[in-house]
Design an enzyme around this catalytic site. Sequence first.
Site, mmCIF file in Angstrom:
data_model
loop_
_atom_site.group_PDB
_atom_site.id
_atom_site.type_symbol
_atom_site.label_atom_id
_atom_site.label_comp_id
_atom_site.label_asym_id
_atom_site.label_seq_id
_atom_site.Cartn_x
_atom_site.Cartn_y
_atom_site.Cartn_z
ATOM 1 N N LEU A 135 -24.663 -15.703 -33.097
ATOM 2 C CA LEU A 135 -24.834 -14.278 -32.834
ATOM 3 C C LEU A 135 -24.368 -14.021 -31.410
ATOM 4 O O LEU A 135 -24.528 -14.881 -30.534
ATOM 5 C CB LEU A 135 -26.302 -13.861 -32.958
ATOM 6 N N ASP A 136 -23.804 -12.842 -31.169
ATOM 7 C CA ASP A 136 -23.459 -12.478 -29.804
ATOM 8 C C ASP A 136 -24.720 -12.485 -28.943
ATOM 9 O O ASP A 136 -25.826 -12.261 -29.429
ATOM 10 C CB ASP A 136 -22.845 -11.075 -29.760
ATOM 11 N N ARG A 137 -24.524 -12.707 -27.664
ATOM 12 C CA ARG A 137 -25.656 -12.785 -26.731
ATOM 13 C C ARG A 137 -26.533 -11.539 -26.787
ATOM 14 O O ARG A 137 -27.763 -11.619 -26.738
ATOM 15 C CB ARG A 137 -25.120 -12.998 -25.315
ATOM 16 N N ARG A 237 -18.769 -4.539 -34.615
ATOM 17 C CA ARG A 237 -18.543 -3.653 -33.470
ATOM 18 C C ARG A 237 -17.145 -3.035 -33.496
ATOM 19 O O ARG A 237 -16.982 -1.825 -33.275
ATOM 20 C CB ARG A 237 -18.762 -4.438 -32.179
#
Length: 306
Positions: A135-137, A237
């Site tokens: 997962l992105d930060r 996104r």
Amino acid sequence: MSQVRFLEVTAEHAGQRLDNYLQRELKGVPKTRLYRALRKGEIRVNKGRVKADYRLRAGDSVRIPPIRVGERQPLQSVPERWQNLEVLYEDAGLLVINKPSGLAVHGGSGIRAGLIECLRLLRPEDRYLELVHRLDRDTSGCILVAKKSSILKELHRQLRGDEVDKRYLALVTGSWPRQRSFVDAPLQKNTLQSGERMVRVDKEGRRARTDFRVVERYPAHTLIEAKPITGRTHQIRVHAQHAGHPLCGDEKYARKEQLQYDQRQGLSRLFLHAASLNFTLPEKGRIEVAASLPQDLESYLDKVHK
């Protein structure tokens, strides 16, 4: 390292992506250096060039060139704010963690305390802990961590075969069109001179599809559920931006005016949450786990509702 090494892949690491394998074998080497070595053919498998997403097989011979390993010290203690990670599911072979926003999944350039490093310190009794996916930060929510290599390989197989159902909640600007139920647009990674990694829609990129469903409408925003059919970097996104409705709090892809508005209203992070995962475990059948929307995102929904 001052000379070339050849590593033989064991059965334990069969099925793992090459870049993940290299990050474990070459602790302290920046990811950008590893990817550059792959692009230049310095790192090879069975004497041939391969890409970072190559799946290793038992018996493969991995050529490791002379490469400088940084002096990054291993994490000695878990920062206080990451000491009480919420466990959503656990059995003998698997952990599902509710990852908080702001915690990277693993250490890297300038980051010592990643999720996997924290878990290894917090759970010394678990001798094997490996990330199943990422997962992105800034993204919060459900993430799978294998406690056995057999579970890691099985879940990787399911991810490649689209057998893992992942659902995200995201808040976007504007009114999401009723007729827009998916975005199917190829994505291309691009690294800027600053080193920042960006992704854009490009006909030369890799195929990517995300299904979308409206959950709730607000005066100037829409809460949507996103189901990524493919697993590209920043996919949700960029697809939301491509549809004309970027995610709130997105410092990479939202318009500057929108980002400033979000910050003035008290949103200090990306509004993207991995809400649920549905997958199969051997001898257990289908498993579903869910993570509630964090309080900071719930509070922001109250504001946009008004």
